[in-house]
Design a protein around this motif. Structure first.
Motif, PDB file in Angstrom:
ATOM      1  N   VAL A  61      32.745  39.912  30.915  1.00  0.00           N
ATOM      2  CA  VAL A  61      33.236  38.701  31.721  1.00  0.00           C
ATOM      3  C   VAL A  61      34.591  39.266  32.136  1.00  0.00           C
ATOM      4  N   THR A  62      35.068  40.378  32.248  1.00  0.00           N
ATOM      5  CA  THR A  62      36.269  40.884  32.573  1.00  0.00           C
ATOM      6  C   THR A  62      36.150  41.259  34.405  1.00  0.00           C
ATOM      7  N   THR A  63      35.300  41.617  34.833  1.00  0.00           N
ATOM      8  CA  THR A  63      35.254  42.118  36.314  1.00  0.00           C
ATOM      9  C   THR A  63      34.134  41.797  36.874  1.00  0.00           C
ATOM     10  N   PHE A  64      34.195  41.236  38.246  1.00  0.00           N
ATOM     11  CA  PHE A  64      32.882  40.759  38.792  1.00  0.00           C
ATOM     12  C   PHE A  64      33.023  41.217  40.243  1.00  0.00           C
ATOM     13  N   GLU A  65      31.746  41.251  40.853  1.00  0.00           N
ATOM     14  CA  GLU A  65      31.534  42.000  42.352  1.00  0.00           C
ATOM     15  C   GLU A  65      31.212  40.717  43.204  1.00  0.00           C
ATOM     16  N   SER A  66      31.572  40.820  44.348  1.00  0.00           N
ATOM     17  CA  SER A  66      31.380  39.607  45.403  1.00  0.00           C
ATOM     18  C   SER A  66      31.084  40.201  46.665  1.00  0.00           C
ATOM     19  N   PRO A  75      35.167  37.610  49.998  1.00  0.00           N
ATOM     20  CA  PRO A  75      36.220  37.315  49.121  1.00  0.00           C
ATOM     21  C   PRO A  75      36.197  35.615  48.710  1.00  0.00           C
ATOM     22  N   LEU A  76      35.991  35.228  47.500  1.00  0.00           N
ATOM     23  CA  LEU A  76      36.101  34.041  46.974  1.00  0.00           C
ATOM     24  C   LEU A  76      37.392  33.383  47.166  1.00  0.00           C
ATOM     25  N   ALA A  77      37.351  32.254  46.963  1.00  0.00           N
ATOM     26  CA  ALA A  77      38.722  31.329  47.252  1.00  0.00           C
ATOM     27  C   ALA A  77      39.598  31.958  46.356  1.00  0.00           C
ATOM     28  N   ILE A  78      39.228  32.040  44.966  1.00  0.00           N
ATOM     29  CA  ILE A  78      40.240  32.348  44.046  1.00  0.00           C
ATOM     30  C   ILE A  78      40.721  33.806  44.480  1.00  0.00           C
ATOM     31  N   MET A  79      40.038  34.784  44.815  1.00  0.00           N
ATOM     32  CA  MET A  79      40.519  36.082  45.316  1.00  0.00           C
ATOM     33  C   MET A  79      41.473  35.811  46.404  1.00  0.00           C
ATOM     34  N   ARG A 127      41.355  33.633  32.687  1.00  0.00           N
ATOM     35  CA  ARG A 127      41.686  33.165  33.798  1.00  0.00           C
ATOM     36  C   ARG A 127      41.470  34.469  34.970  1.00  0.00           C
ATOM     37  N   ALA A 128      41.139  34.149  36.251  1.00  0.00           N
ATOM     38  CA  ALA A 128      41.065  35.099  37.211  1.00  0.00           C
ATOM     39  C   ALA A 128      42.634  35.399  37.463  1.00  0.00           C
ATOM     40  N   ALA A 129      42.889  36.907  37.477  1.00  0.00           N
ATOM     41  CA  ALA A 129      44.139  37.491  37.648  1.00  0.00           C
ATOM     42  C   ALA A 129      44.359  38.600  38.501  1.00  0.00           C
ATOM     43  N   GLY A 130      43.296  39.326  38.794  1.00  0.00           N
ATOM     44  CA  GLY A 130      43.200  40.477  39.613  1.00  0.00           C
ATOM     45  C   GLY A 130      42.177  40.536  40.529  1.00  0.00           C
ATOM     46  N   VAL A 131      42.488  41.296  41.773  1.00  0.00           N
ATOM     47  CA  VAL A 131      41.554  41.756  42.723  1.00  0.00           C
ATOM     48  C   VAL A 131      41.445  43.000  43.169  1.00  0.00           C
ATOM     49  N   ALA A 132      40.602  43.433  43.889  1.00  0.00           N
ATOM     50  CA  ALA A 132      40.614  44.697  44.717  1.00  0.00           C
ATOM     51  C   ALA A 132      39.268  44.898  45.734  1.00  0.00           C
TER      52      ALA A 132
END
Length: 238
Positions: free
Chosen positions: A108-113, A116-120, A154-159
């Motif tokens: 549960v460290t990285t997830f694909e979408s 771009p989700l709102a939190i992203m 908590r969500a803390a990073g994006v790419a």
């Protein structure tokens, strides 16, 4: 440097529009940053050709910004004599997606979408990546993914990663400042490598300014190599 990497940049981080004016490729960025707003030469140019690029950029409301690739030595010298200053020298990195993706990613460290989700969007906004750059991502037509990274519950990073002609390119890697230094950037890179490998990419590439010492160190530690460089020249329109 292989100029095909510039085709990958334009495909995975696409300008609003690309037009040609004589020997110039003119990118219309609509606020998406230098990569989508710089003019570049499509072949040999002379001093007499430069006003044509300036007129084309002025016509779409953009400033005097040129991208200088390794083959543009003569143009680089011309612009220097005309008072254009170097800005943001960039390294182009490339690596084997399988190698980059190796190693553990905690559960549960990285997830694909697919979007771009709102939190992203909130995380990107904190890093200065707003709607205009999100619009750039949305324009890419090939396979792509948005990655979310979590740490400390908590969500803390994006790419964002996209593909063109068998090459994946990562853009807009952002980790919230207070969560940097704990390995989340590395986990996001591993996730990008795994996604790229699953898409059949032969390379995972990215662009980073030379002055970003921590990022350069991270990419090198993952086995990525600098395969090219470029920079911009800019002049205050005043």
């Amino acid at each position: 440097m292989d100029n095909r990497y510039f085709d990958v940049v334009d495909a995975t981080w696409p300008p609003y529009a690309i037009t040609h004016a004589g020997p110039w490729l003119i990118r219309e960025g609509r606020g998406g940053g230098k990569r989508v707003s710089a003019a570049s030469a499509t072949g040999p140019v002379t001093q007499a050709d430069i006003p044509q690029a300036l007129d084309a950029m002025h016509a779409i409301g953009q400033g005097q910004l040129f991208m200088l690739r390794p083959d543009d030595t003569a143009l680089d010298q011309m612009l220097e004599t005309q008072g254009y200053e170097v800005i943001d020298p960039v390294h182009v990195y490339s690596g084997d997606p399988v190698v980059i993706g190796a190693g553990e990613i905690p559960r549960v460290t990285t997830f694909e979408s697919e979007t771009p989700l709102a939190i992203m969007q909130e995380i990107w906004a904190e890093g200065g990546i707003g709607p205009d750059r999100l619009a750039v991502m949305a324009r890419a037509q090939g396979p792509k993914t948005y990655l979310l990274g979590r740490t400390n519950d908590r969500a803390a990073g994006v790419a964002y990663v996209a593909m063109h002609d068998g090459v994946a390119m990562l853009h807009a890697l952002e980790v919230l400042e207070k969560f940097r230094g704990n390995g989340l950037g590395r986990h996001l890179m591993r996730a990008a490598g795994r996604w790229a490998a699953a898409q059949g990419a032969r390379e995972l590439t990215l662009l980073v300014t030379r002055r970003n010492v921590p990022a350069n160190a991270l990419y090198s530690s993952l086995g990525m190599q600098v395969v090219g460089d470029y920079h911009y020249r800019i002049k205050d329109s005043a």
